[in-house]
Write an enzyme that holds these catalytic residues in place. Structure first.
Site, PDB file in Angstrom:
ATOM      1  CD  GLU A  26      -4.459   6.626   2.173  1.00  0.00           C
ATOM      2  OE1 GLU A  26      -4.312   5.623   2.367  1.00  0.00           O
ATOM      3  OE2 GLU A  26      -3.397   7.622   2.284  1.00  0.00           O
ATOM      4  CG  HIS A  65      -1.712   1.304   1.449  1.00  0.00           C
ATOM      5  ND1 HIS A  65      -3.151   1.449   0.961  1.00  0.00           N
ATOM      6  CD2 HIS A  65      -1.299   2.467   2.114  1.00  0.00           C
ATOM      7  CE1 HIS A  65      -3.520   2.569   1.211  1.00  0.00           C
ATOM      8  NE2 HIS A  65      -2.549   3.132   1.905  1.00  0.00           N
ATOM      9  CD  GLU A  66       1.998   3.372   3.677  1.00  0.00           C
ATOM     10  OE1 GLU A  66       2.388   4.565   3.148  1.00  0.00           O
ATOM     11  OE2 GLU A  66       0.820   3.478   4.269  1.00  0.00           O
ATOM     12  CG  HIS A 108       0.542   6.094  -0.639  1.00  0.00           C
ATOM     13  ND1 HIS A 108      -0.694   7.000  -1.264  1.00  0.00           N
ATOM     14  CD2 HIS A 108       0.025   5.609   0.606  1.00  0.00           C
ATOM     15  CE1 HIS A 108      -1.580   6.707  -0.448  1.00  0.00           C
ATOM     16  NE2 HIS A 108      -1.252   5.974   0.597  1.00  0.00           N
TER      17      HIS A 108
END
Length: 336
Positions: free
Chosen positions: A239, A185-186, A189
């Protein structure tokens, strides 16, 4: 997941400028006439046309999701800002960072190497343009694990490739697939350049805030309106996009995407216990999503469940059930 919050605190302690209000005795008719004259002024039209052209020229598609977004910030500036953030954060937590000899470091680096290999592989990833892909490969990726269980569970990756993980998130991750959920997920980004997207939008928000102030004369209302309608909404969209890209990455890297749902269930319980918000029935209440930078956890779980058939198909087509898929995986993006 949480990196954007820290990034915002460091660079945008106040998103919008505060303006001194001057004489407000002008009649509504004069006010309307002035604006009409401004909008029909040839110089204004030229400037507006130029800005519109600049905006359209800098519209780019996000990888994987192909969402159109406005980004004008160059890679070097994004990296420089990441360097500045890194120095601030490292100075704050330097004494609590685990050495590379710690088993947890090896565990995290193994997972990150697999995710980076998938994300930066020319033969697999055709969603990133070649220039940006080379930029990501040139970064000095680095893992920093902060040993402090009293801090809120957190993890984030800065635009310069520096990764920070707080030990308090490890019990929520529980296993490798849960940890891969957080890290993918990070990483997503950064693949989607969400930091640059946030930076690129700041001038637009400031202009809108100025226009609203000339109309309302109330700065707090303008901030509330822009935050609720634009800033928070855009943050939630990014997100959700990182959730989507991250799930695809971990599936391609042969992690179990179904564990992502379990991770978010555990995160939901941790958040609710930390907030201490209990309903009359003894359960926990959901926070109002409209003024949140992150989607409601229940929404994130529902989204992943919706994507699951596709994620399982991606995992199967990635050769994850072949013997030795990562048996000879020796590539490392991290220097020791």
């Amino acid at each position: 997941m949480f990196g954007s919050k820290i990034f915002s605190r460091l660079f945008f302690k106040r998103t919008y400028a505060t303006y001194k209000r001057f004489d407000n005795t002008t009649s509504s008719s004069s006010f309307t006439t002035s604006y009409a004259h401004l909008l029909t002024n040839r110089k204004t039209l030229y400037i507006g046309g130029g800005l519109l052209g600049f905006y359209v020229y800098n519209l780019h598609d996000a990888p994987y999701t192909h969402r159109s977004r406005f980004i004008w910030v160059p890679y070097w500036l994004e990296t420089k800002i990441g360097d500045y953030s890194y120095r601030q954060i490292y100075q704050q937590f330097q004494s609590q960072i685990l050495p590379h000899s710690n088993p947890l470091y090896n565990r995290v680096s193994t997972i990150m190497n697999k995710l980076l290999d998938v994300a930066l592989n020319d033969n697999i990833n055709d969603d990133l343009n070649a220039r940006f892909l080379n930029h990501l490969k040139s970064l000095k990726w680095e893992i920093n694990i902060i040993q402090n269980d009293s801090l809120p569970p957190n993890a984030f990756i800065l635009p310069n490739g520096k990764i920070f993980i707080f030990s308090s998130i490890m019990p929520i991750c529980k296993n490798e697939d849960g940890l891969a959920t957080v890290l993918s997920h990070e990483l997503s980004h950064q693949l989607a350049q969400h930091s640059s997207e946030q930076l690129s939008k700041q001038p637009i928000y400031m202009v809108l805030s100025t226009i609203l102030y000339t109309i309302t004369g109330v700065s707090w209302f303008n901030d509330l309106l822009i935050n609720g309608v634009l800033t928070m909404s855009a943050s939630r969209e990014m997100e959700s996009e990182a959730d989507h890209i991250g799930c695809e990455l971990l599936a391609r890297a042969c992690f179990n995407p179904q564990e992502s749902i379990n991770f978010w269930h555990r995160m939901s319980q941790a958040e609710k216990k930390a907030a201490g918000i209990v309903s009359q029935e003894g359960g926990y209440l959901n926070t109002w999503e409209f003024f949140s930078t992150h989607p409601a956890t229940s929404r994130r779980i529902a989204d992943i469940q919706k994507w699951m058939p596709q994620l399982l198909q991606i995992r199967e087509s990635s050769g994850c059930y072949e013997y030795g898929r990562f048996y000879n995986f020796n590539k490392s993006y991290f220097s020791h």
